[in-house]
Design a protein around this motif. Structure first.
Motif, PDB file in Angstrom:
ATOM      1  N   VAL A 136       0.839  -1.194   0.000  1.00 43.43           N
ATOM      2  CA  VAL A 136       0.000   0.000   0.000  1.00 43.43           C
ATOM      3  C   VAL A 136       0.879   1.252   0.000  1.00 43.43           C
ATOM      4  CG1 VAL A 136      -1.893   1.191   1.166  1.00 43.43           C
ATOM      5  CG2 VAL A 136      -1.749  -1.306   1.263  1.00 43.43           C
ATOM      6  N   HIS A 137       1.928   1.224   0.808  1.00 51.59           N
ATOM      7  CA  HIS A 137       2.897   2.325   0.851  1.00 51.59           C
ATOM      8  C   HIS A 137       3.410   2.613  -0.558  1.00 51.59           C
ATOM      9  CE1 HIS A 137       7.009   3.763   2.709  1.00 51.59           C
ATOM     10  NE2 HIS A 137       6.651   4.500   1.690  1.00 51.59           N
ATOM     11  N   GLU A 138       3.793   1.597  -1.275  1.00 52.66           N
ATOM     12  CA  GLU A 138       4.356   1.775  -2.614  1.00 52.66           C
ATOM     13  C   GLU A 138       3.345   2.408  -3.570  1.00 52.66           C
ATOM     14  OE1 GLU A 138       7.295  -0.934  -5.164  1.00 52.66           O
ATOM     15  OE2 GLU A 138       5.298  -1.829  -4.973  1.00 52.66           O
ATOM     16  N   ALA A 139       2.072   2.062  -3.409  1.00 45.69           N
ATOM     17  CA  ALA A 139       1.041   2.554  -4.330  1.00 45.69           C
ATOM     18  C   ALA A 139       0.546   3.957  -3.991  1.00 45.69           C
ATOM     19  CB  ALA A 139      -0.140   1.584  -4.333  1.00 45.69           C
ATOM     20  N   LEU A 140       0.710   4.390  -2.752  1.00 46.86           N
ATOM     21  CA  LEU A 140       0.063   5.624  -2.286  1.00 46.86           C
ATOM     22  C   LEU A 140       0.427   6.867  -3.104  1.00 46.86           C
ATOM     23  CD1 LEU A 140      -1.972   5.981   0.051  1.00 46.86           C
ATOM     24  CD2 LEU A 140      -0.093   6.897   1.424  1.00 46.86           C
ATOM     25  N   PRO A 141       1.713   7.101  -3.424  1.00 43.98           N
ATOM     26  CA  PRO A 141       2.041   8.327  -4.178  1.00 43.98           C
ATOM     27  C   PRO A 141       1.396   8.369  -5.561  1.00 43.98           C
ATOM     28  CG  PRO A 141       4.001   7.370  -3.184  1.00 43.98           C
ATOM     29  CD  PRO A 141       2.920   6.347  -3.039  1.00 43.98           C
ATOM     30  N   GLY A 142       1.064   7.218  -6.127  1.00 39.11           N
ATOM     31  CA  GLY A 142       0.401   7.193  -7.424  1.00 39.11           C
ATOM     32  C   GLY A 142      -1.093   7.439  -7.338  1.00 39.11           C
ATOM     33  N   LEU A 143      -1.627   7.394  -6.144  1.00 40.26           N
ATOM     34  CA  LEU A 143      -3.062   7.579  -5.938  1.00 40.26           C
ATOM     35  C   LEU A 143      -3.413   8.992  -5.468  1.00 40.26           C
ATOM     36  CD1 LEU A 143      -3.797   4.155  -4.216  1.00 40.26           C
ATOM     37  CD2 LEU A 143      -4.705   4.901  -6.420  1.00 40.26           C
ATOM     38  N   PHE A 144      -2.514   9.609  -4.687  1.00 42.56           N
ATOM     39  CA  PHE A 144      -2.805  10.920  -4.104  1.00 42.56           C
ATOM     40  C   PHE A 144      -1.601  11.842  -4.279  1.00 42.56           C
ATOM     41  CE2 PHE A 144      -5.271   7.770  -1.795  1.00 42.56           C
ATOM     42  CZ  PHE A 144      -6.545   8.321  -1.827  1.00 42.56           C
ATOM     43  N   GLU A 145      -1.882  13.103  -4.606  1.00 41.83           N
ATOM     44  CA  GLU A 145      -0.804  14.083  -4.699  1.00 41.83           C
ATOM     45  C   GLU A 145      -0.320  14.501  -3.317  1.00 41.83           C
ATOM     46  OE1 GLU A 145      -1.856  17.395  -7.116  1.00 41.83           O
ATOM     47  OE2 GLU A 145      -2.139  16.194  -8.941  1.00 41.83           O
ATOM     48  N   GLN A 146      -1.181  14.380  -2.313  1.00 39.75           N
ATOM     49  CA  GLN A 146      -0.824  14.731  -0.939  1.00 39.75           C
ATOM     50  C   GLN A 146      -0.893  13.456  -0.092  1.00 39.75           C
ATOM     51  OE1 GLN A 146      -3.031  18.170   0.551  1.00 39.75           O
ATOM     52  NE2 GLN A 146      -3.499  18.772  -1.553  1.00 39.75           N
ATOM     53  N   TRP A 147       0.234  13.106   0.517  1.00 36.26           N
ATOM     54  CA  TRP A 147       0.270  11.835   1.224  1.00 36.26           C
ATOM     55  C   TRP A 147       1.408  11.812   2.236  1.00 36.26           C
ATOM     56  CZ3 TRP A 147       4.654   8.677   0.741  1.00 36.26           C
ATOM     57  CH2 TRP A 147       5.559   9.072  -0.248  1.00 36.26           C
ATOM     58  N   ALA A 148       1.342  10.841   3.105  1.00 37.60           N
ATOM     59  CA  ALA A 148       2.450  10.546   4.031  1.00 37.60           C
ATOM     60  C   ALA A 148       2.291   9.105   4.485  1.00 37.60           C
ATOM     61  CB  ALA A 148       2.439  11.479   5.233  1.00 37.60           C
ATOM     62  N   VAL A 149       3.403   8.478   4.772  1.00 39.41           N
ATOM     63  CA  VAL A 149       3.403   7.139   5.376  1.00 39.41           C
ATOM     64  C   VAL A 149       4.146   7.248   6.702  1.00 39.41           C
ATOM     65  CG1 VAL A 149       4.096   4.730   5.171  1.00 39.41           C
ATOM     66  CG2 VAL A 149       3.324   5.983   3.140  1.00 39.41           C
ATOM     67  N   LEU A 150       3.431   6.981   7.794  1.00 39.11           N
ATOM     68  CA  LEU A 150       4.050   6.987   9.114  1.00 39.11           C
ATOM     69  C   LEU A 150       4.638   5.611   9.369  1.00 39.11           C
ATOM     70  CD1 LEU A 150       1.326   8.852  11.216  1.00 39.11           C
ATOM     71  CD2 LEU A 150       3.018   9.782   9.602  1.00 39.11           C
ATOM     72  N   ARG A 151       5.935   5.587   9.691  1.00 42.04           N
ATOM     73  CA  ARG A 151       6.616   4.307   9.934  1.00 42.04           C
ATOM     74  C   ARG A 151       7.195   4.324  11.354  1.00 42.04           C
ATOM     75  NH1 ARG A 151      10.906   3.239   5.616  1.00 42.04           N
ATOM     76  NH2 ARG A 151      10.961   1.261   6.740  1.00 42.04           N
ATOM     77  N   PRO A 152       6.305   4.187  12.354  1.00 47.00           N
ATOM     78  CA  PRO A 152       6.775   4.198  13.741  1.00 47.00           C
ATOM     79  C   PRO A 152       7.528   2.934  14.097  1.00 47.00           C
ATOM     80  CG  PRO A 152       4.450   3.698  13.675  1.00 47.00           C
ATOM     81  CD  PRO A 152       4.848   4.055  12.267  1.00 47.00           C
ATOM     82  N   SER A 153       8.459   3.087  15.012  1.00 45.02           N
ATOM     83  CA  SER A 153       9.083   1.931  15.643  1.00 45.02           C
ATOM     84  C   SER A 153       8.032   1.271  16.533  1.00 45.02           C
ATOM     85  CB  SER A 153      10.302   2.381  16.452  1.00 45.02           C
ATOM     86  OG  SER A 153      11.005   1.264  16.934  1.00 45.02           O
ATOM     87  N   TRP A 154       8.436   0.310  17.324  1.00 45.63           N
ATOM     88  CA  TRP A 154       7.487  -0.426  18.154  1.00 45.63           C
ATOM     89  C   TRP A 154       6.867   0.493  19.202  1.00 45.63           C
ATOM     90  CZ3 TRP A 154       6.239  -5.350  16.829  1.00 45.63           C
ATOM     91  CH2 TRP A 154       7.036  -5.925  15.844  1.00 45.63           C
ATOM     92  N   PHE A 155       5.564   0.304  19.416  1.00 45.20           N
ATOM     93  CA  PHE A 155       4.810   1.176  20.312  1.00 45.20           C
ATOM     94  C   PHE A 155       5.165   0.920  21.781  1.00 45.20           C
ATOM     95  CE2 PHE A 155       0.685   2.022  17.703  1.00 45.20           C
ATOM     96  CZ  PHE A 155       1.431   2.189  16.539  1.00 45.20           C
ATOM     97  N   MET A 156       5.311   1.982  22.561  1.00 47.58           N
ATOM     98  CA  MET A 156       5.399   1.826  24.015  1.00 47.58           C
ATOM     99  C   MET A 156       4.130   1.173  24.565  1.00 47.58           C
ATOM    100  SD  MET A 156       7.130   5.463  25.106  1.00 47.58           S
ATOM    101  CE  MET A 156       8.693   6.010  24.397  1.00 47.58           C
ATOM    102  N   GLN A 157       3.004   1.442  23.914  1.00 48.97           N
ATOM    103  CA  GLN A 157       1.725   0.889  24.368  1.00 48.97           C
ATOM    104  C   GLN A 157       1.658  -0.633  24.230  1.00 48.97           C
ATOM    105  OE1 GLN A 157       2.064   3.867  22.997  1.00 48.97           O
ATOM    106  NE2 GLN A 157       0.977   5.160  24.443  1.00 48.97           N
ATOM    107  N   ASN A 158       2.631  -1.244  23.562  1.00 52.61           N
ATOM    108  CA  ASN A 158       2.676  -2.709  23.494  1.00 52.61           C
ATOM    109  C   ASN A 158       2.875  -3.345  24.868  1.00 52.61           C
ATOM    110  OD1 ASN A 158       2.421  -2.552  20.747  1.00 52.61           O
ATOM    111  ND2 ASN A 158       4.534  -3.094  20.275  1.00 52.61           N
ATOM    112  N   PHE A 159       3.245  -2.531  25.854  1.00 48.82           N
ATOM    113  CA  PHE A 159       3.483  -3.061  27.203  1.00 48.82           C
ATOM    114  C   PHE A 159       2.370  -2.683  28.176  1.00 48.82           C
ATOM    115  CE2 PHE A 159       7.572  -2.394  25.110  1.00 48.82           C
ATOM    116  CZ  PHE A 159       8.113  -3.670  25.196  1.00 48.82           C
ATOM    117  N   ALA A 160       1.243  -2.210  27.653  1.00 54.27           N
ATOM    118  CA  ALA A 160       0.166  -1.732  28.521  1.00 54.27           C
ATOM    119  C   ALA A 160      -1.155  -2.402  28.177  1.00 54.27           C
ATOM    120  CB  ALA A 160       0.028  -0.216  28.392  1.00 54.27           C
TER     121      ALA A 160
END
Length: 279
Positions: free
Chosen positions: A115-139
């Protein structure tokens, strides 16, 4: 007089979605809060949305200018449903899309990487957030939180590898900026906390604040895969266990300045997160 265009938040009651919704509302933006049960969210318009029910899509995107995309949970092939939805959203007038992905998955990679790869071809305005592992994984009721409570241990196949754990509050703050700033990022954004920690470091911090013994118990890839597979499909369990193996090899041993650069404030520390959760 027409209502102002809305931002559609998919997974609006989830870990990042509810925080993104709150952030948008606090800045006065109109929000359509999407979920399978159309759970009411104060200040937002609740709308039913299910990735696997295309009949729910058209109402969700009506009157929407931007969309925050949380992929279907547990799917090893999210592109199969996400790409048809995104094409429909674009046709309906959606101009900006912000995708929640993972630091472990590059454009063109497995799962949401397609989906990340396809997104720029679908929308002129876009972003892909690529967070590391969530702190909330421990809650809350996550697998790590359950094993901490039940066994006094965090189970992983990450060895001594280090991770730039990131707070979901910071992920959401970046998402709000990516959705609403005049200029879209039009790139992918690696999101981390301010420092890298091993799982042994995490266990020690949790033990310090809870007053209970917590250790890191190292598993093999196979042991972790089988543990995950008791709760989720085997293919997805294998992918997650493979990410732990990549951590052991150093793939997540990095920090970025993205949170501070986009929000104007430094990312939260793991110690502050645990202190907040314990309180």
């Amino acid at each position: 007089m027409n209502a102002p265009a809305a931002t559609l938040v998919i997974g609006a009651t989830g870990t990042t979605g509810r925080r993104v919704t709150a952030g948008l509302l606090s800045e006065g933006h109109r929000v359509k809060a999407a979920g399978r049960r159309a759970t009411p969210v104060e200040g937002a318009e609740a709308v039913r949305f299910d990735w696997n029910e295309p009949a729910t899509w058209s109402d969700a995107v009506e009157g929407v200018e931007g969309v925050y995309l949380v992929p279907p949970i547990g799917s090893s092939d999210p592109a199969a449903v996400m790409l048809p939805f995104l094409r429909q959203a674009r046709a309906a007038g959606v101009r900006r899309a912000v995708l929640l992905s993972s630091s472990a998955i590059p454009a063109g990679g497995p799962a949401v990487g397609q989906v990340h790869e396809a997104l720029p071809g679908l929308f002129e305005q876009w972003a892909v957030l690529r967070p590391s592992w969530f702190m909330q994984n421990f809650a809350a009721s996550t697998p790590h939180a359950r094993s901490i409570r039940d066994e006094g241990a965090i189970m992983s196949a990450s060895g001594e590898g280090r991770v730039g754990f990131v707070d979901a509050e910071d992920i959401a703050a970046v998402a709000v900026r990516a959705l609403t700033d005049d200029r879209a990022p039009n790139t992918d954004l690696i999101l981390t906390g301010p420092q890298t920690l091993s799982y042994a470091d995490v266990a020690a911090i949790i033990a310090e604040f809870t007053g209970r013994p917590v250790v890191h118990r190292q598993l093999t890839f196979e042991q972790l895969r089988d543990r995950w597979a008791a709760e989720i499909p085997l293919e997805f369990a294998s992918m997650l266990a493979g990410m732990d193996r990549a951590i052991a090899e150093g793939a997540e041993d990095r920090t970025s300045d993205t949170v501070e650069r986009l929000t104007g404030r430094p990312p939260g520390t793991f110690r502050a997160f645990v202190e907040r959760e314990v309180a």
